[in-house]
Design a protein around this motif. Sequence first.
Motif, short mmCIF file in Angstrom:
data_model
loop_
_atom_site.label_atom_id
_atom_site.label_comp_id
_atom_site.label_asym_id
_atom_site.label_seq_id
_atom_site.Cartn_x
_atom_site.Cartn_y
_atom_site.Cartn_z
N VAL A 116 -8.79 19.26 -24.62
CA VAL A 116 -8.88 19.96 -23.20
C VAL A 116 -10.36 19.96 -22.91
CG1 VAL A 116 -9.16 21.62 -20.85
CG2 VAL A 116 -7.41 22.37 -23.36
N VAL B 299 7.67 25.20 -31.01
CA VAL B 299 6.17 24.94 -31.16
C VAL B 299 5.41 26.42 -32.10
CG1 VAL B 299 3.86 24.63 -30.55
CG2 VAL B 299 6.12 22.74 -29.41
N GLN B 300 5.83 27.40 -30.45
CA GLN B 300 5.39 28.87 -31.16
C GLN B 300 6.00 29.51 -32.60
OE1 GLN B 300 6.57 28.93 -27.33
NE2 GLN B 300 4.75 27.96 -26.97
N LYS C 186 0.23 22.53 -24.56
CA LYS C 186 1.76 22.97 -25.55
C LYS C 186 1.59 22.14 -27.09
CE LYS C 186 5.46 20.10 -24.94
NZ LYS C 186 5.87 18.87 -24.08
N LEU C 187 0.84 21.45 -27.48
CA LEU C 187 0.86 21.74 -28.65
C LEU C 187 0.04 21.64 -29.35
CD1 LEU C 187 0.14 17.51 -28.61
CD2 LEU C 187 2.55 18.77 -29.30
N SER C 188 -0.87 22.78 -28.79
CA SER C 188 -1.36 24.65 -29.52
C SER C 188 -0.83 25.86 -29.62
CB SER C 188 -3.24 24.42 -28.54
OG SER C 188 -3.48 23.03 -28.40
N GLY C 189 1.26 25.30 -28.95
CA GLY C 189 1.35 26.51 -29.03
C GLY C 189 1.31 27.73 -28.41
N ILE C 190 0.74 27.02 -26.67
CA ILE C 190 0.87 27.77 -25.61
C ILE C 190 2.09 27.41 -25.31
CG2 ILE C 190 -0.37 27.94 -22.59
CD1 ILE C 190 -2.67 27.23 -24.15
N ASP C 191 2.54 28.46 -24.68
CA ASP C 191 3.78 28.82 -23.77
C ASP C 191 3.64 28.57 -22.18
OD1 ASP C 191 6.53 28.44 -22.55
OD2 ASP C 191 7.18 30.58 -23.20
N TRP D 16 -7.23 24.31 -35.37
CA TRP D 16 -6.24 24.50 -36.31
C TRP D 16 -7.13 25.26 -37.86
CZ3 TRP D 16 -2.08 24.85 -34.68
CH2 TRP D 16 -0.91 24.56 -33.84
N PHE E 29 7.26 20.09 -36.11
CA PHE E 29 6.23 20.50 -35.38
C PHE E 29 7.66 21.62 -34.48
CE2 PHE E 29 2.50 21.71 -32.58
CZ PHE E 29 2.52 22.27 -33.86
N VAL F 1 -5.66 27.52 -30.30
CA VAL F 1 -4.22 27.91 -30.86
C VAL F 1 -4.29 29.51 -31.22
CG1 VAL F 1 -2.89 27.68 -32.65
CG2 VAL F 1 -4.13 26.17 -32.09
N GLU G 169 -0.50 18.82 -22.03
CA GLU G 169 -0.19 18.07 -23.19
C GLU G 169 -0.52 19.05 -24.23
OE1 GLU G 169 2.70 16.52 -23.34
OE2 GLU G 169 3.13 16.28 -25.92
N ALA H 273 -6.17 25.67 -19.63
CA ALA H 273 -6.18 24.88 -20.78
C ALA H 273 -5.17 24.46 -20.25
CB ALA H 273 -5.52 25.94 -21.88
N ILE I 40 4.44 27.72 -35.46
CA ILE I 40 2.87 27.94 -35.52
C ILE I 40 2.83 29.15 -36.10
CG2 ILE I 40 1.20 28.61 -34.46
CD1 ILE I 40 1.26 26.44 -31.99
#
Lengths: 469, 301
Positions: free
Chosen positions: A327, A306-307, B189-194, A382, A284, A339, B186, B180, A310
């Motif tokens: 969160v 990661v980006q 980050k794992l949700s694709g946020i830079d 997701w 991932f 996301v 964490e 967020a 996705i």
Amino acid sequence: MKTLITARGITKHFGATKALDGVDLDIFAGEVHVLLGENGAGKSTLVKVLAGIHDQDSGTIEGRTSLAVIHQELALVPELSVAENLFLNRLPRRFGFVDRAGMRRRAPELLDRVGLHVDPNAKVKDLGIAQQQMIEIARALDKNAGVLILDEPTAVLTDTETDRLLEIMAQLRHNGVGLVFITHHLDEIQRIADRITVLRDGRSVGVLGPRATTRHMIELMVGRPIDEQYPRARQRPGQPLLSISGLTKRGVFQDVDIEVHAGEVVGIAGLVGAGRTEVARAAFGVDGYDRGTVAVDGKPLPRHDVQAAIKAGLGLVPEDRKRQGLVLTATVGQNLELVTLANRDSKRLHDIAGKLRIKGRVEQPVKELSGGNQQKVVIGKWLLADPKVLILDEPTRGVDVGAKVEIYELINRMTAQGRAVLLVSSDLPEVIGMSDRVVVMAHGRVAGELPRGATQDQVMALAVQEIPA
Amino acid sequence: MSTISIRKYASENGALAGLVVLALVIAFMQPAFLNAQNLLNVGVQAAVIAIMAFGMTFVVVAGGIDLSVGSIAALAALVGALTAGPVGLVVGALCGLVNGALISYGKLPPFIATLAMLSVARGLTLVFSEGQPHETDEVVTFLGSNLAPMLPLPLLLMLAFFGITGLVLTRTNLGRRMYAIGGNEEAAKLSGIDVRRTKLWIYALSGLFAAAAGLVLAGRLGSAGPQAAVGYELDAIAAVVIGGASLSGGVGRATGTLVGALVLAVLRNGLNLLQVPPFWQQVVIGAVIALAALLDSLRRR
């Protein structure tokens, strides 16, 4: 039989919600009393009322003076030594200073009672989670706790560690301690329970004996008959959507090849530490790797990005919901759109929330939801992103039976739409029941692959095999 | 209404209720407080800290802290006086960018990185000013002046920055990313946020807002001095915290910060009107900050 705790008619409200509704509970000396129920059924509230953390609105409790609770989040100080943690709060003193020698003398004796043999001078942070639990239990016993409440202690343990804990519990029962045990693992209940109080919607709906069947427990818990625990609906696999080949990270995993096709669920089984989560995270893009490729729908992904993953259509539901998935300060809706922040669509958001059957409104803080509903939120964010491949890492850990089946149905719906699912799970019946193929990992390598219908023995045989270096 | 939303309402309006009570008490003891000119003064006095605190709100919501805003304000004001106002703004944003780079890419804790910037920016201010105050040009001076007899520009600027902050926090991706990251880095980050690039932006914004605050301050005084805005970072943090933001991140709103800054200004003004000696004013303000935080903590329990 001696009754240690008698609770009668316990009722507790939080605002307008009735968390407990006239619950009766007796804890006898020398018994393991299981509290069983779906997330949100009132187990934790009951424990907190018993422990005096919450006051009940009505009802009476007798005999809770000698009670200790081992919470899931352990109450240890990681930087202090084992001995210091054991005597935290009442360090033995000599001439006004901490009596280190005396502490070190008494520590092994306490540790012995839970069968833990570690250096009392070791720092707690250097111990495993199972050993840390034992230290907490030892500490509780030293305070002469007659009743010990264990709140989902096995959720974080491996199978061997669980076996060890159950042995200790049997030993404590033999010594006359009353144990209250909360777990979602029905097999553990069958192994150790003397009595099972089933809670549903804040009410005690039955007290079962030690020979209760799994089916009986589940049906009481969810309040309706459950047809099938693993309702996997197979699809004819299409083109490969996720191709992991030769993936290597020195010292962590080597030459891992996994291919997942459209419409397929591929499971990854293996012992804790076999490298399953590490492979999922590397694929991932959360962590880097040394060699190999990861491709989604034929397109190779850049490393450690990661980006990009996705964007290519990959998603990951991480293993630790609270630390990595949610969160907690935000609402359900805000979590769902994490996301897809760049193109928000509130209609789709409400649509997904409805489909997931999340109990709770979109505006509600996510921390108020039960574990199962929280997990559905993580999966939901997701689904909103509409990935081609979703990697699920321990998606049903700490999730109750009813919500589990709903998560399985979500997996079925995804594959029916031509998407692919990679399912990492330590729950053997689950990974076997829900996967079309099971890849077994051991020591960072793929030890073998089993078709649908494999037995737990076959999986375990591969999982424990030694691979020549 | 669920318990949480009631609580949220109370904590949001708790600060507001505190502000109202404070104003009533002062008005009761010294009716001159309610004089329109005086109330406008309070607004002008709040403006500098408020603008700075809005920038700080971004940082705090994202789980960080920025100790360098006072020094950045002074440096930006001085650069503005020596060259031109907009250059000061650029310098402030650049200082913020350096903070962000040290935190994102150098992985320094925000406390350390911005503590270093606090010293560097103040030092540069002393170097460039040669220890002397410098007069500001008419553009900067205009920022501190009255647009019309009862229309002080600092007050309008404060409201404008308030609006911008509210918009950024609630209506932009950047704002949602701040919540967020502050709530769970964490998971973000794992949700694709830079996360790293977002932090760069956040600290740059804080630097920019601090620079704007510095220019407004210099405009009011007509000069930029080497010791301007010393300790203002603490007032800015206090305003954010009084406004109900959590220093552990993920919680905070523009309205709260505005109320927080007004509380500090009303208090200072009131204590002056009541002729409390300045040394004692410090003690009272400290006590009020502690009290506000205490009330908030009690409410959350």
